[in-house]
Enzyme design. Structure first.
Site, short mmCIF file in Angstrom:
data_model
loop_
_atom_site.label_atom_id
_atom_site.label_comp_id
_atom_site.label_asym_id
_atom_site.label_seq_id
_atom_site.Cartn_x
_atom_site.Cartn_y
_atom_site.Cartn_z
CG ASP A 207 75.81 47.74 49.25
OD1 ASP A 207 74.60 47.72 48.96
OD2 ASP A 207 76.64 46.91 48.82
CD GLU A 270 71.96 46.17 51.29
OE1 GLU A 270 71.13 45.88 50.41
OE2 GLU A 270 73.18 46.22 51.10
#
Length: 539
Positions: A207, A270
Site C-alpha cells: 500500500d 500501489e
C-alpha cells in the site's frame, strides 16, 4: 530468480485475474455487523467459481480502525474484529484447496500511533525506536518544519508534547510516517514479510509504496500550477519532495530478494498520484524488483473512452528493447475500496447493462494483471451514504466536496430474500441500498443472462487464450468511439474491437474464428457498446 509454473512455463501471477476482498464488508460470520475472516472462508466457493487465480485481502491486522485497518498497530496479528491467526490459517488452507492463491495488503509507509514502535518513539529522543519515525523541530515561531500537506487535508505535521517535536503523517495524524530510509526499519518490515510468507501467503500488495520515502532535507513542495479543481490543501502542491523518493527502488529490491527465497511470490506496488507511470516502470524493471505495479489510470477517471484505454495500452505494449528486456508488468482495476464503482461513474441507467458487459470484456483483454473488486461481478453501484452514517474519515473531513469511500465499501449482497442481503444477522456497519440488494448473488446465480454469468465467461476466455493473458499489444487504433488492438502470443493473435459509445460505428472485421461477439449481427458494423474478438491461429 523467479520461479515458473512447470505446467504453463510462466509465473502463476503473470496475467492473473485477482479478486479484491474488503474484509469488513464481505461476509459476517458472527452477527456483529462487520465482515470477518471466517466469513471470507465460508464464501470462497463463490470467488473460485468466477475463475480468478487469486484473492487480495485488504488489511485485517490489529488496528484501532481510525482508517479501518490501514492504520496498523501490530503487523503480526489479526484484529479481533476479524478473527484470529488460526482463522487466517484456515482461510489460507481453504483457498489453496480451491486453487486460489492468497495475497495480502502490507502497509509500509506508516503505522498506527498505537503501534509499539511509535509509542516508544514518541516517549523520548534516545530510545531504541527514536528515529524510526519522521520527527522534526518546530520553526522558530512554532510552525511546522515545512509546507507539506496531508492527503486527508491540513498540514502533514502534528505537534507532540512528549518529544517537543513535530511528527510527519502523509495521511491521518493517527498514521505517523515510518522512516523507511533507515535500514533498521527496512529490516523490521522485511521480517514482517517473512512472517506472512511462513504462514503460506502467495503474494503482497504494498500500500502507498511511493509514499514510503521523502526528501530527508524536508524541502518545501512547490505550488501546483494547473487549473484543476482543488478540494483539499494537499491538491495545492506538487509533491516533489514529500513522496516518490528514488531510494524506494533500493527497498523494492530488498523486498524482492526476500520473496524470491519463497518461490513464485507475487508482489504489486500501489503507485498513485501525478507522475505515477515512471515509478511503476522503475519499481518493476527487470527480474530483481517487484512483479507488478497497480495503476490508477482508470480508478478515478470520471469518464471512460477509447482514448483513455489507448493511452494505457500504449505505455505497456510488452515489446522488447535492444537488450531483449520488456518493461515491467502492470496491474489494472476499474474500481476498488478507495475508488467509486465504475458503473456509477461511467454510464447511466439506460446504457448500464450493455456497458457493463462491454467493459468486463475490455478488462480481460488488457495486458497485465486484472483486479476485480468484490461485487463488481454483480454490477454493484456506488451507494449514497448520508452524512450522519459516514465512517470514512476523509469524507467526514472534506464533506461534501469529497466523494465518500464508504459508498464503495457497503456490504456484499449474498441473498436478496433475507435482511441485509445475507451479509450479517446483526446491524451492518454500513447500510446496503435496495438497488444493490436487487443485484445479490442469489438473484444472478442461475441466470445465464446476468452479469455474473458474463463475468465468469470473460474470465474463462482469458484463461483459455494465452494471447489475452500474456501476449503483446499491437495494431492499436482509435477512431472516435472505436477502439481496436491485437493481443499477440506465440501461437495465436486475437483481434479485439470495442465500441465505447452509444451509436453504431463502421468496422470491418478481419477473417478468423469469432471467439466473442456482444450485440454483433453485422460484421461491417459494431453496434453501441459492441465487442468482437477474432482469433487468428496462423501465427
Amino acid at each position: 530468480m523467479p520461479v515458473a509454473d512447470t505446467a504453463t512455463g510462466h509465473e502463476w501471477w503473470r496475467g492473473a485475474a485477482i479478486y479484491q476482498i474488503y474484509p469488513r464488508s464481505f461476509a459476517d460470520s458472527n452477527g456483529d455487523g462487520i465482515g470477518d475472516l471466517p466469513g471470507i472462508t465460508a464464501h470462497l466457493d463463490h470467488v473460485a467459481s468466477l475463475g480468478v487465480d487469486a484473492i487480495w485481502i485488504s488489511p485485517f491486522f490489529t488496528s484501532p480502525m481510525v482508517d479501518y485497518g490501514y492504520d496498523v498497530a501490530d503487523y503480526r496479528d489479526v484484529d479481533p474484529t476479524f478473527g484470529t491467526l488460526a482463522d487466517f490459517d484456515a482461510l489460507i488452507a481453504r483457498a489453496h484447496a480451491l486453487g486460489l492463491k492468497v495475497t495480502i495488503d502490507l502497509v509500509f509507509a506508516h503505522t498506527s500511533d498505537h503501534h509499539a514502535w511509535f509509542v516508544d518513539s514518541r516517549s523520548g529522543r534516545n530510545g531504541h525506536h527514536a528515529d524510526w519515525y519522521v520527527w522534526a523541530d518546530a520553526n522558530s515561531d512554532g510552525t511546522p518544519p515545512n509546507n507539506w500537506q496531508s492527503v486527508f487535508g491540513g498540514p502533514a505535521w502534528t505537534w507532540d508534547a512528549r518529544r517537543q517535536q513535530y511528527y510527519y503523517h502523509q495521511f491521518l495524524k493517527e498514521q505517523p510516517q515510518l522512516n523507511v530510509h533507515l535500514p533498521a526499519v527496512q529490516d523490521a518490515l522485511l521480517d514482517v514479510t517473512r512472517f506472512w510468507l511462513e504462514r503460506g501467503v502467495d503474494g503482497f500488495r504494498f500500500d502507498a509504496l511511493n509514499h514510503s520515502m521523502f526528501d530527508p532535507a524536508l524541502t518545501d513542495n512547490p505550488p501546483a500550477t494547473d487549473n484543476r479543481p482543488r478540494t483539499r490543501s494537499y491538491d495545492f502542491q506538487i509533491k516533489s519532495f514529500s513522496q516518490n523518493h528514488p531510494d524506494v527502488v533500493g527497498f523494492v529490491e530488498r523486498i524482492r530478494r526476500v520473496c524470491d527465497d519463497y518461490g513464485a511470490i507475487f508482489t504489486v506496488a500501489e503507485v498513485g498520484g501525478d507522475g505515477a507511470m515512471p515509478l511503476m516502470k522503475a519499481y518493476t524493471a527487470g527480474d530483481h524488483r517487484l512483479s507488478s505495479a497497480y495503476g490508477f489510470d482508470f480508478l478515478y477517471a470520471p469518464e471512460f473512452d477509447a482514448r483513455l484505454v489507448a493511452k494505457v495500452l500504449q505505455a505497456w505494449p510488452g515489446t522488447r528493447d535492444a537488450a531483449g528486456l520488456t518493461e515491467g508488468w502492470p496491474s489494472w482495476a476499474f474500481e476498488n475500496h478507495d475508488a467509486p464503482r465504475c458503473l456509477s461513474r461511467w454510464t447511466d441507467d439506460a446504457a448500464r447493462p450493455a456497458f457493463a458487459r462491454m467493459i468486463m470484456a475490455l478488462l480481460v483483454a488488457l495486458r497485465g494483471n486484472v483486479f476485480l473488486y468484490q461485487g463488481q461481478e454483480l454490477g454493484l453501484l456506488q451507494d449514497t451514504i448520508p452524512f450522519h452514517l459516514l465512517k470514512d474519515p476523509e469524507a467526514i473531513a472534506n464533506w461534501p466536496l469529497t466523494l465518500s469511500r464508504d459508498g464503495v465499501r457497503t456490504p456484499m449482497p449474498w441473498d436478496a430474500t433475507v435482511p441485509h442481503g445475507g451479509f450479517t444477522r446483526g446491524d451492518p456497519w454500513l447500510p446496503l441500498s435496495a438497488d444493490n440488494m436487487a443485484r445479490a448473488v442469489n438473484t444472478q446465480q442461475h441466470n445465464p443472462a446476468a452479469l455474473l454469468a458474463h463475468t465468469r465467461a470473460m474470465l474463462a476466455l482469458r484463461r483459455a487464450h494465452p494471447a489475452l493473458r500474456l501476449g503483446t499489444v499491437e495494431a492499436l487504433r482509435v477512431d472516435g468511439d472505436l477502439l481496436c488492438f491485437t493481443r499477440r502470443g506465440p501461437s495465436e493473435a486475437i483481434h479485439c474491437a470495442f465500441n465505447i459509445g452509444p451509436a453504431p460505428c463502421d468496422y470491418s472485421a478481419p477473417g478468423g474464428e469469432v471467439i466473442l461477439s456482444l450485440n454483433q449481427a453485422d460484421m461491417q458494423v459494431l453496434p453501441a457498446w459492441g465487442v468482437l474478438f477474432v482469433r487468428d491461429g496462423a501465427v
